[in-house]
Design a protein around this motif. Structure first.
Motif, PDB file in Angstrom:
ATOM      1  N   PRO A 148      47.957  19.616  83.464  1.00 34.83           N
ATOM      2  CA  PRO A 148      47.103  18.908  82.506  1.00 34.83           C
ATOM      3  C   PRO A 148      47.811  18.677  81.169  1.00 34.83           C
ATOM      4  O   PRO A 148      48.592  19.521  80.723  1.00 34.83           O
ATOM      5  CB  PRO A 148      45.905  19.833  82.342  1.00 34.83           C
ATOM      6  CG  PRO A 148      46.397  21.171  82.738  1.00 34.83           C
ATOM      7  CD  PRO A 148      47.464  20.963  83.764  1.00 34.83           C
ATOM      8  N   VAL A 149      47.549  17.520  80.587  1.00 35.06           N
ATOM      9  CA  VAL A 149      48.141  17.186  79.285  1.00 35.06           C
ATOM     10  C   VAL A 149      47.263  17.713  78.169  1.00 35.06           C
ATOM     11  O   VAL A 149      47.749  18.154  77.135  1.00 35.06           O
ATOM     12  CB  VAL A 149      48.332  15.660  79.163  1.00 35.06           C
ATOM     13  CG1 VAL A 149      48.975  15.300  77.835  1.00 35.06           C
ATOM     14  CG2 VAL A 149      49.170  15.142  80.314  1.00 35.06           C
ATOM     15  N   SER A 150      45.942  17.656  78.357  1.00 35.82           N
ATOM     16  CA  SER A 150      45.024  18.157  77.337  1.00 35.82           C
ATOM     17  C   SER A 150      44.066  19.141  78.005  1.00 35.82           C
ATOM     18  O   SER A 150      43.914  19.129  79.232  1.00 35.82           O
ATOM     19  CB  SER A 150      44.255  16.999  76.714  1.00 35.82           C
ATOM     20  OG  SER A 150      43.307  16.500  77.625  1.00 35.82           O
ATOM     21  N   ASP A 189      42.370  10.431  83.601  1.00 35.32           N
ATOM     22  CA  ASP A 189      42.048  11.789  84.035  1.00 35.32           C
ATOM     23  C   ASP A 189      43.295  12.663  83.987  1.00 35.32           C
ATOM     24  O   ASP A 189      44.390  12.218  84.349  1.00 35.32           O
ATOM     25  CB  ASP A 189      41.515  11.758  85.470  1.00 35.32           C
ATOM     26  CG  ASP A 189      40.100  11.209  85.492  1.00 35.32           C
ATOM     27  OD1 ASP A 189      39.461  11.220  84.417  1.00 35.32           O
ATOM     28  OD2 ASP A 189      39.665  10.746  86.559  1.00 35.32           O
ATOM     29  N   ASN A 190      43.099  13.918  83.557  1.00 33.06           N
ATOM     30  CA  ASN A 190      44.222  14.840  83.544  1.00 33.06           C
ATOM     31  C   ASN A 190      44.681  15.112  84.965  1.00 33.06           C
ATOM     32  O   ASN A 190      43.858  15.320  85.862  1.00 33.06           O
ATOM     33  CB  ASN A 190      43.780  16.172  82.914  1.00 33.06           C
ATOM     34  CG  ASN A 190      44.120  16.225  81.440  1.00 33.06           C
ATOM     35  OD1 ASN A 190      45.181  15.793  81.044  1.00 33.06           O
ATOM     36  ND2 ASN A 190      43.189  16.738  80.664  1.00 33.06           N
ATOM     37  N   GLY A 247      50.531  24.021  72.966  1.00 33.15           N
ATOM     38  CA  GLY A 247      51.319  22.841  73.303  1.00 33.15           C
ATOM     39  C   GLY A 247      50.506  21.725  73.931  1.00 33.15           C
ATOM     40  O   GLY A 247      51.014  20.626  74.121  1.00 33.15           O
ATOM     41  N   MET A 248      49.246  21.986  74.264  1.00 36.21           N
ATOM     42  CA  MET A 248      48.393  20.944  74.846  1.00 36.21           C
ATOM     43  C   MET A 248      48.055  19.890  73.793  1.00 36.21           C
ATOM     44  O   MET A 248      47.881  20.224  72.611  1.00 36.21           O
ATOM     45  CB  MET A 248      47.086  21.573  75.340  1.00 36.21           C
ATOM     46  CG  MET A 248      47.273  22.484  76.523  1.00 36.21           C
ATOM     47  SD  MET A 248      47.474  21.530  78.006  1.00 36.21           S
ATOM     48  CE  MET A 248      46.546  22.509  79.162  1.00 36.21           C
ATOM     49  N   GLU A 249      47.932  18.642  74.225  1.00 33.22           N
ATOM     50  CA  GLU A 249      47.541  17.595  73.287  1.00 33.22           C
ATOM     51  C   GLU A 249      46.058  17.693  72.991  1.00 33.22           C
ATOM     52  O   GLU A 249      45.256  18.021  73.863  1.00 33.22           O
ATOM     53  CB  GLU A 249      47.875  16.222  73.883  1.00 33.22           C
ATOM     54  CG  GLU A 249      49.352  15.918  73.820  1.00 33.22           C
ATOM     55  CD  GLU A 249      49.678  14.603  74.485  1.00 33.22           C
ATOM     56  OE1 GLU A 249      48.756  13.818  74.733  1.00 33.22           O
ATOM     57  OE2 GLU A 249      50.872  14.388  74.749  1.00 33.22           O
ATOM     58  N   ARG A 296      39.902  14.567  80.337  1.00 33.07           N
ATOM     59  CA  ARG A 296      40.737  13.365  80.199  1.00 33.07           C
ATOM     60  C   ARG A 296      41.737  13.522  79.059  1.00 33.07           C
ATOM     61  O   ARG A 296      41.606  14.414  78.229  1.00 33.07           O
ATOM     62  CB  ARG A 296      39.839  12.143  79.945  1.00 33.07           C
ATOM     63  CG  ARG A 296      39.121  11.669  81.195  1.00 33.07           C
ATOM     64  CD  ARG A 296      37.977  10.766  80.863  1.00 33.07           C
ATOM     65  NE  ARG A 296      38.406   9.449  80.384  1.00 33.07           N
ATOM     66  CZ  ARG A 296      38.819   8.468  81.176  1.00 33.07           C
ATOM     67  NH1 ARG A 296      38.895   8.638  82.487  1.00 33.07           N
ATOM     68  NH2 ARG A 296      39.148   7.313  80.678  1.00 33.07           N
ATOM     69  N   TYR A 297      42.704  12.646  79.009  1.00 37.21           N
ATOM     70  CA  TYR A 297      43.686  12.684  77.922  1.00 37.21           C
ATOM     71  C   TYR A 297      44.038  11.265  77.526  1.00 37.21           C
ATOM     72  O   TYR A 297      43.736  10.312  78.260  1.00 37.21           O
ATOM     73  CB  TYR A 297      44.935  13.457  78.339  1.00 37.21           C
ATOM     74  CG  TYR A 297      45.841  12.737  79.302  1.00 37.21           C
ATOM     75  CD1 TYR A 297      45.492  12.612  80.641  1.00 37.21           C
ATOM     76  CD2 TYR A 297      47.038  12.173  78.863  1.00 37.21           C
ATOM     77  CE1 TYR A 297      46.315  11.944  81.517  1.00 37.21           C
ATOM     78  CE2 TYR A 297      47.869  11.509  79.738  1.00 37.21           C
ATOM     79  CZ  TYR A 297      47.510  11.400  81.064  1.00 37.21           C
ATOM     80  OH  TYR A 297      48.321  10.737  81.934  1.00 37.21           O
TER      81      TYR A 297
END
Lengths: 400, 212
Positions: free
Chosen positions: B77-79, B71-72, B46-48, B83-84
């Motif tokens: 965290p998104v990714s 920055d995540n 599910g992470m980008e 960073r994302y």
């Protein structure tokens, strides 16, 4: 009155309200039938041409796209109608109607069914059966020519004017061939009345297709009639009148909206009428075998079958016109004129004269085995003598 | 027949199958590497995939991509990386579907679908934001109201739709060249470009990963 409508038994006796109503109903039916017929013909034409080009054709409006031309017509009704500043206003307004009204009227003489009994009156299933018969068709197509001519002239613009001169010269040339081709039938029939011509082609068995229907005895006239009728109705490959790409449209360039549509309505109506006349003159009109297992005086055999045969033959001819439209490229204008004046008119004329000689010979009891080759030889001789008088392309080149 | 052979040709066409299809009720299959609109892919957990590196924006010849990385957040965290993609926008009035962004992307975050039938009525709709581009929890592209889709047209939206495949080089043949994806898992290796050889079975089986 009696002279004009002599043949229809409806009009020979007293003319009362019932007779009047029958005539009005017949008029309405012919009117609506022509309008709906044009609608269906345009739809069928687009479908058939699509078939011949591996396409689908109109399919969105109604089942199988059958309402497409209705939708187009409604759209044209609501479009803005513009008019050039230099136009002759009254003639400009009149011209479309000069095209459309003769197109409606010409169908009046076509017998679409047998003689039936309505409300105690015997009547023929056709609007009018004047003694002048086929001449009425020629008269109407002659008036239709004025529609084109005046439309181009009254637009006050040079391209429509040139287009209308082109169109009227074409129609005039082919009207001569058309009239002479009809003579080829009239020599056989001895009458102008369409009903009488149809009655002479009555169904007496399968053999009457070849002996009684006039297409085989007058095969030359039949071929000439079909070609001339295509040209007369500005149908491809003779559609120089609407050659937008190379000749800036034609007489209708300055027309918009429903006035423009009226010209096209008239054109397609003329195609239907000419096909119907071809059916009448050459293919026995509504004559055809009745159903043997129902009584010969039941409504099926008096009403339904003649109408069925008429429309079947009409549809075959209309399909053929669409086939021609899909197959042949447009003719060059000088060849179009050459074809009419150097080939069609002479051929039609000689065919009529030769047929006349043979018919006279048959009536007088001359030996047809000698007469027919002699007449054919004479016709060919006359044709080649005539052609010898016409300068060839090479000679024309030298003159220029 | 000469002049009249046209009649035979036209009547013969009547009995041949039609070329025209019944679009839009049915559509022809599109080429395998068709360039449609983009999606932003996610990993199987599910992470980008997007890391906000802006390489796509840099390479875009039409300047239609706008990316800003961030920055995540350490607690959610998104990714997977540091960073994302904080902002991600593509302007489809400018995009020429050249797929250079897909080429440039180091994490296979951006790929192209076969979807291309848009009819926006205003310019705002033409600019796809990140929330519209990113795949949903089933790994499918998100349908926008102005897009015309039929059936499972959105099926093929992932990494194997790259414009040029690594399988073009001999050492990559039969190897899976991309990471697993949400809703799809690890795709099989691409068939060999040499038509005489049959497709090679994938070297790694897709793993079932619970959504994170």
């Amino acid at each position: 009155m009696i002279r004009l409508f002599a043949a229809d038994p409806l009009l020979t006796g007293d003319i009362d309200l019932t007779v009047l109503l029958i005539v009005i109903v017949k008029t309405l039916i012919i009117f609506v039938m022509l309008l709906v017929g044009v609608m269906l013909y345009i739809w069928a034409m687009r479908k058939v041409i699509a078939d011949m080009q591996n396409r689908i054709g109109p399919q969105k409006a109604g089942p199988f796209g059958i309402l497409q031309s209705l939708a187009d017509g409604v759209k044209l009704f609501f479009k803005e109608q513009s008019e050039p500043a230099g136009s002759d206003h009254r003639v400009y307004l009149l011209a479309p109607y000069l095209s459309i009204i003769p197109a409606f009227l010409a169908f009046a003489i076509v017998p679409i069914g047998g003689t039936v009994s309505i409300a105690g009156h015997m009547t023929e299933l056709q609007l009018a059966d004047p003694a002048i018969g086929v001449l009425f068709l020629l008269a109407m197509s002659g008036i239709g020519l004025y529609g084109m001519m005046l439309a181009g002239w009254s637009s006050g613009s040079k391209y429509p004017l040139i287009g209308s001169v082109r169109a009227s010269a074409q129609m005039l040339s082919y009207e001569a061939a058309l009239g002479l081709a009809i003579v080829g039938v009239l020599v056989h029939s001895g009458t102008l009345s369409t009903r009488a011509i149809v009655n002479q082609q009555a169904w007496t068995g399968a053999g009457s297709i070849f002996t009684d229907w006039y297409w085989l005895p007058a095969i030359g006239a039949f071929v000439i009639f079909l070609i001339a009728a295509l040209a007369e109705t500005n149908h491809p490959p003779f559609d120089l009148v609407e050659a937008e790409q190379e000749l800036t449209g034609g007489f209708n360039t300055e027309y918009t909206g429903i006035r423009f549509a009226l010209f096209y309505l008239a054109e397609f109506m003329n195609v239907i009428t000419m096909s119907a006349i071809a059916v009448t003159l050459f293919l026995g009109g509504p004559n055809g075998p009745g159903l043997g297992f129902v009584a010969s005086d039941s409504w099926i055999n008096t009403w339904f079958m003649p109408i069925f045969w008429f429309f079947l033959k009409l549809m075959v001819l209309l399909y053929a016109t669409v086939w021609v439209r899909a197959s042949l490229p447009r003719m060059r204008y000088d060849r179009l004129m050459d074809f009419s004046w150097k080939v069609l008119i002479e051929s039609a004329f000689l065919w009529a004269m030769a047929t006349g000689a043979i018919v006279v010979g048959r009536n007088e009891g001359w030996n047809l085995w000698i007469l027919t080759p002699a007449v054919a030889l004479g016709a060919f001789l006359i044709y080649f003598v005539l052609m010898a008088c016409v300068p060839s392309d090479k000679e024309l080149e030298e003159i220029r | 027949m000469g002049k009249f052979s046209g009649f035979r040709i036209t009547i013969a066409q009547v009995f041949k199958p039609k070329v025209t299809g019944d679009y839009p009720n049915s559509k022809r299959p599109k080429p395998e590497r068709f360039h449609g609109r983009h999606v932003l892919n996610r990993y199987e957990d599910g992470m980008e995939k997007c890391i906000g590196c802006e390489l796509c924006a840099g390479v875009c010849p039409a300047n239609c991509i706008y990316v800003r990385g961030a920055d995540n957040p350490p607690d959610s965290p998104v990714s997977p990386g540091e960073r994302y993609g904080f902002v991600y926008e593509i302007n489809y009035l400018r995009c020429i579907h050249c797929d250079l962004c897909v080429e440039a992307c180091p994490t296979e975050a951006i790929t192209e679908t076969k979807l291309f039938e848009f009819s926006f009525t205003n310019r705002q709709d033409a600019i796809y934001t990140k929330s519209e581009l990113v795949v949903d929890d089933q790994g499918r592209a998100q349908r926008q109201p102005w897009e015309l889709w039929l059936g499972d047209e959105d099926d093929q939206t992932s990494g194997w739709m790259r414009a040029t495949a690594s399988a073009g080089q001999a050492e990559f043949e039969g190897k899976v060249g991309w990471s697993g994806e949400l809703g799809v898992g690890v795709r099989a290796a691409e068939p060999s470009q040499d038509k005489t050889r049959t497709a090679i079975a994938p070297t790694s089986e897709p793993e079932e990963v619970a959504l994170g």
